[in-house]
Design a protein around this motif. Structure first.
Motif, PDB file in Angstrom:
ATOM      1  N   ASP A   7     -37.295  91.037  -0.136  1.00  0.00           N
ATOM      2  CA  ASP A   7     -35.914  90.956  -0.615  1.00  0.00           C
ATOM      3  C   ASP A   7     -35.085  92.118  -0.082  1.00  0.00           C
ATOM      4  O   ASP A   7     -33.943  91.941   0.356  1.00  0.00           O
ATOM      5  CB  ASP A   7     -35.882  90.947  -2.145  1.00  0.00           C
ATOM      6  CG  ASP A   7     -36.463  89.671  -2.729  1.00  0.00           C
ATOM      7  OD1 ASP A   7     -36.513  88.653  -2.007  1.00  0.00           O
ATOM      8  OD2 ASP A   7     -36.887  89.695  -3.902  1.00  0.00           O
ATOM      9  N   ALA A   8     -35.662  93.334  -0.121  1.00  0.00           N
ATOM     10  CA  ALA A   8     -34.927  94.500   0.363  1.00  0.00           C
ATOM     11  C   ALA A   8     -34.676  94.410   1.866  1.00  0.00           C
ATOM     12  O   ALA A   8     -33.621  94.836   2.356  1.00  0.00           O
ATOM     13  CB  ALA A   8     -35.698  95.776   0.033  1.00  0.00           C
ATOM     14  N   ALA A   9     -35.639  93.850   2.612  1.00  0.00           N
ATOM     15  CA  ALA A   9     -35.450  93.687   4.054  1.00  0.00           C
ATOM     16  C   ALA A   9     -34.343  92.686   4.352  1.00  0.00           C
ATOM     17  O   ALA A   9     -33.543  92.885   5.275  1.00  0.00           O
ATOM     18  CB  ALA A   9     -36.759  93.243   4.706  1.00  0.00           C
ATOM     19  N   ALA A  10     -34.273  91.610   3.561  1.00  0.00           N
ATOM     20  CA  ALA A  10     -33.212  90.631   3.753  1.00  0.00           C
ATOM     21  C   ALA A  10     -31.847  91.235   3.442  1.00  0.00           C
ATOM     22  O   ALA A  10     -30.865  91.011   4.168  1.00  0.00           O
ATOM     23  CB  ALA A  10     -33.469  89.407   2.869  1.00  0.00           C
ATOM     24  N   GLU A  11     -31.781  92.029   2.367  1.00  0.00           N
ATOM     25  CA  GLU A  11     -30.524  92.698   2.021  1.00  0.00           C
ATOM     26  C   GLU A  11     -30.113  93.679   3.113  1.00  0.00           C
ATOM     27  O   GLU A  11     -28.937  93.756   3.497  1.00  0.00           O
ATOM     28  CB  GLU A  11     -30.679  93.429   0.682  1.00  0.00           C
ATOM     29  CG  GLU A  11     -30.876  92.509  -0.510  1.00  0.00           C
ATOM     30  CD  GLU A  11     -31.254  93.269  -1.770  1.00  0.00           C
ATOM     31  OE1 GLU A  11     -31.297  94.520  -1.713  1.00  0.00           O
ATOM     32  OE2 GLU A  11     -31.522  92.623  -2.805  1.00  0.00           O
ATOM     33  N   LEU A  12     -31.083  94.439   3.617  1.00  0.00           N
ATOM     34  CA  LEU A  12     -30.774  95.424   4.660  1.00  0.00           C
ATOM     35  C   LEU A  12     -30.299  94.738   5.928  1.00  0.00           C
ATOM     36  O   LEU A  12     -29.398  95.234   6.614  1.00  0.00           O
ATOM     37  CB  LEU A  12     -32.004  96.277   4.954  1.00  0.00           C
ATOM     38  CG  LEU A  12     -31.781  97.328   6.048  1.00  0.00           C
ATOM     39  CD1 LEU A  12     -30.862  98.438   5.545  1.00  0.00           C
ATOM     40  CD2 LEU A  12     -33.106  97.912   6.521  1.00  0.00           C
ATOM     41  N   THR A  13     -30.879  93.605   6.262  1.00  0.00           N
ATOM     42  CA  THR A  13     -30.460  92.864   7.460  1.00  0.00           C
ATOM     43  C   THR A  13     -28.983  92.509   7.375  1.00  0.00           C
ATOM     44  O   THR A  13     -28.233  92.641   8.360  1.00  0.00           O
ATOM     45  CB  THR A  13     -31.311  91.598   7.626  1.00  0.00           C
ATOM     46  OG1 THR A  13     -32.688  91.977   7.807  1.00  0.00           O
ATOM     47  CG2 THR A  13     -30.861  90.789   8.839  1.00  0.00           C
ATOM     48  N   GLU A  14     -28.530  92.085   6.192  1.00  0.00           N
ATOM     49  CA  GLU A  14     -27.105  91.767   6.013  1.00  0.00           C
ATOM     50  C   GLU A  14     -26.258  93.025   6.143  1.00  0.00           C
ATOM     51  O   GLU A  14     -25.186  93.013   6.772  1.00  0.00           O
ATOM     52  CB  GLU A  14     -26.888  91.115   4.653  1.00  0.00           C
ATOM     53  CG  GLU A  14     -27.485  89.721   4.521  1.00  0.00           C
ATOM     54  CD  GLU A  14     -27.099  89.062   3.206  1.00  0.00           C
ATOM     55  OE1 GLU A  14     -26.170  89.578   2.539  1.00  0.00           O
ATOM     56  OE2 GLU A  14     -27.713  88.044   2.856  1.00  0.00           O
ATOM     57  N   VAL A  15     -26.731  94.115   5.566  1.00  0.00           N
ATOM     58  CA  VAL A  15     -25.981  95.379   5.622  1.00  0.00           C
ATOM     59  C   VAL A  15     -25.836  95.849   7.070  1.00  0.00           C
ATOM     60  O   VAL A  15     -24.750  96.236   7.521  1.00  0.00           O
ATOM     61  CB  VAL A  15     -26.676  96.444   4.766  1.00  0.00           C
ATOM     62  CG1 VAL A  15     -26.090  97.826   5.034  1.00  0.00           C
ATOM     63  CG2 VAL A  15     -26.557  96.101   3.287  1.00  0.00           C
ATOM     64  N   LEU A  16     -26.931  95.835   7.814  1.00  0.00           N
ATOM     65  CA  LEU A  16     -26.887  96.298   9.200  1.00  0.00           C
ATOM     66  C   LEU A  16     -26.084  95.356  10.081  1.00  0.00           C
ATOM     67  O   LEU A  16     -25.425  95.800  11.038  1.00  0.00           O
ATOM     68  CB  LEU A  16     -28.309  96.449   9.745  1.00  0.00           C
ATOM     69  CG  LEU A  16     -29.189  97.496   9.056  1.00  0.00           C
ATOM     70  CD1 LEU A  16     -30.532  97.619   9.758  1.00  0.00           C
ATOM     71  CD2 LEU A  16     -28.495  98.855   9.008  1.00  0.00           C
ATOM     72  N   SER A  17     -26.109  94.085   9.771  1.00  0.00           N
ATOM     73  CA  SER A  17     -25.292  93.138  10.530  1.00  0.00           C
ATOM     74  C   SER A  17     -23.816  93.459  10.369  1.00  0.00           C
ATOM     75  O   SER A  17     -23.032  93.368  11.320  1.00  0.00           O
ATOM     76  CB  SER A  17     -25.569  91.704  10.057  1.00  0.00           C
ATOM     77  OG  SER A  17     -26.894  91.328  10.362  1.00  0.00           O
ATOM     78  N   GLY A  18     -23.434  93.862   9.166  1.00  0.00           N
ATOM     79  CA  GLY A  18     -22.051  94.247   8.943  1.00  0.00           C
ATOM     80  C   GLY A  18     -21.678  95.543   9.634  1.00  0.00           C
ATOM     81  O   GLY A  18     -20.544  95.703  10.104  1.00  0.00           O
ATOM     82  N   ALA A  19     -22.634  96.475   9.707  1.00  0.00           N
ATOM     83  CA  ALA A  19     -22.349  97.788  10.298  1.00  0.00           C
ATOM     84  C   ALA A  19     -22.435  97.783  11.813  1.00  0.00           C
ATOM     85  O   ALA A  19     -21.682  98.500  12.486  1.00  0.00           O
ATOM     86  CB  ALA A  19     -23.321  98.823   9.733  1.00  0.00           C
ATOM     87  N   LEU A  20     -23.339  96.976  12.369  1.00  0.00           N
ATOM     88  CA  LEU A  20     -23.615  97.022  13.804  1.00  0.00           C
ATOM     89  C   LEU A  20     -23.236  95.750  14.546  1.00  0.00           C
ATOM     90  O   LEU A  20     -23.208  95.746  15.785  1.00  0.00           O
ATOM     91  CB  LEU A  20     -25.115  97.286  14.037  1.00  0.00           C
ATOM     92  CG  LEU A  20     -25.688  98.554  13.424  1.00  0.00           C
ATOM     93  CD1 LEU A  20     -27.208  98.577  13.579  1.00  0.00           C
ATOM     94  CD2 LEU A  20     -25.069  99.796  14.057  1.00  0.00           C
ATOM     95  N   GLY A  21     -22.940  94.686  13.798  1.00  0.00           N
ATOM     96  CA  GLY A  21     -22.701  93.386  14.415  1.00  0.00           C
ATOM     97  C   GLY A  21     -23.956  92.543  14.352  1.00  0.00           C
ATOM     98  O   GLY A  21     -25.047  93.010  14.720  1.00  0.00           O
ATOM     99  N   ALA A  22     -23.832  91.317  13.876  1.00  0.00           N
ATOM    100  CA  ALA A  22     -24.998  90.452  13.682  1.00  0.00           C
ATOM    101  C   ALA A  22     -25.779  90.249  14.968  1.00  0.00           C
ATOM    102  O   ALA A  22     -27.009  90.104  14.953  1.00  0.00           O
ATOM    103  CB  ALA A  22     -24.564  89.114  13.103  1.00  0.00           C
TER     104      ALA A  22
END
Length: 391
Positions: free
Chosen positions: A299-314
């Motif tokens: 769950d935390a990895a899925a949340e982090l993936t969304e966060v990093l997609s917002g910060a770095l671009g999907a």
């Protein structure tokens, strides 16, 4: 950020000997007004407090490797160090730990200067001795979690041979178990012209090492992952003396508990049986070190993936396959029983990636391009922390 990184790269230190590095980090934390303490010998723990809110941990490893750097950068390392056996060796940040430390310190500086927009506590873990699997254990045994606030989650990241500007996040297993052994074979010494009076440990070792390669190819299922590597073999002093002993070291990587158990049992079976077949005494097996498996909370990895997609671009956030490399990072959250996420970021430009000659970790040429590698790593660290801290 660049100057900080270049200083670290030019002044690496061997595992559990990171004395000057620790002092350098402490000076920066002092300048930021962040409380800190030594832990695990040369480890440094900073505690950035900013009112009530979540507690989040982030770890960066600090040690270098006994490698002579082969690069042309003007901040290349010419440092020297001394191994435990007294051997003097060149030292290099050949696994990119300098980028990890730079990213975390940069994110820390941003948070310290922007206290109005977040609340909570960040536990900054600058860990020694990752390369020998000693550092995380030493910090825990030195009372890390008795002296620092308990995080609800711990993050970490690692530079890899990949495209700079990108990150990779795995859900579930991220890095493998690692088991390293030293095996001493005992024979009977004799003159080289009288092999009938010997028990030749070199021939015995050759049979064992060859036979070990059949474990992965013939005993482990083709859909399961395992690596068995013999990294050193030492025996004898003169060509006409059959020696009394021989010694080799081996390294095993596995991703699953049952596969690890199966491989280690097969190793012992083969080593013992080949010695018996040669009429040799039972070999002596010594465990050198063990790395835990790193498993990301799904769950935390899925949340982090969304966060990093917002910060770095999907488009710059990729799904990582489990890597057969190993890390002692998992010891830190494991000691508390809290979730963790460990991800990877690329360190080389497109031309190098596509050239087919991209250096890998532990290569004397493993010198990531500073930008946008450092920016990416610092941005990822900052995004992960901000997403957990209160606003």
């Amino acid at each position: 950020m660049l100057g900080f990184y270049q200083h670290l790269h030019a002044h690496p230190e061997l595992s559990m000997q990171e004395h000057a590095t620790a002092e350098y980090l402490e000076a920066h934390l002092d300048a930021l007004g962040i409380e800190h303490f030594r832990c695990g010998g040369t480890g440094v723990v900073g505690v950035l407090r900013n009112g009530d809110g979540p507690v989040v941990g982030f770890r960066a490893d600090t040690d270098g490797l006994p490698i002579e750097e082969d690069s042309t950068v003007d901040y290349r390392s010419t440092a020297r160090g001394t191994l435990e056996d007294g051997t003097e060796v060149p030292v290099m940040h050949g696994c990119g730990h300098d980028t990890h430390v730079t990213a975390l310190m940069t994110a820390t500086e941003v948070l310290a200067a922007d206290r109005e927009n977040w609340s909570g506590t960040v536990v900054l873990i600058f860990q020694p001795g990752e390369e020998t699997a000693a550092g995380a254990r030493a910090m825990v045994e030195d009372g890390l979690w008795e002296r620092a606030p308990h995080p609800e989650i711990i993050y970490g990241q690692h530079v890899m041979p990949g495209l700079t500007g990108t990150v990779e996040v795995a859900g579930g297993p991220a890095m493998a178990y690692a088991d390293s052994w030293k095996v001493t074979l005992r024979g009977e010494q004799s003159h080289g012209s009288q092999p009938q009076d010997s028990i030749d440990p070199i021939v015995l070792g050759a049979h064992i090492i060859t036979r070990l390669q059949g474990i992965v190819s013939r005993e482990i299922g083709p859909r399961q992952a395992a690596v068995v590597t013999v990294g050193t073999f030492h025996a004898g002093l003169k060509e006409n003396i059959i020696p009394a002993t021989a010694e080799f070291t081996l390294n095993v990587r596995t991703l699953e508990d049952e596969v690890r158990t199966q491989v280690l049992a097969a190793l012992r079976r083969i080593i013992s049986a080949e010695a018996a077949a040669s009429g040799a005494p039972e070999p002596v097996i010594e465990e050198l070190y063990r790395f835990p498996r790193n498993v990301n909370d799904q769950d935390a990895a899925a949340e982090l993936t969304e966060v990093l997609s917002g910060a770095l671009g999907a488009e710059n956030v990729l799904v990582a396959e489990p890597k057969m490399g190993s890390e002692d990072f998992g010891t830190l959250p494991g000691a508390l029983g809290v979730p963790s996420v460990f991800w990877f970021f690329g360190g080389f430009d497109a031309q190098t990636v596509e050239s087919g000659t991209m250096p890998v970790n532990h290569s004397p040429r493993f010198v990531p391009v500073p930008e946008p590698t450092l920016w990416t790593a610092a941005t990822a660290a900052l995004a992960a922390l901000r997403a957990r801290l209160g606003s």
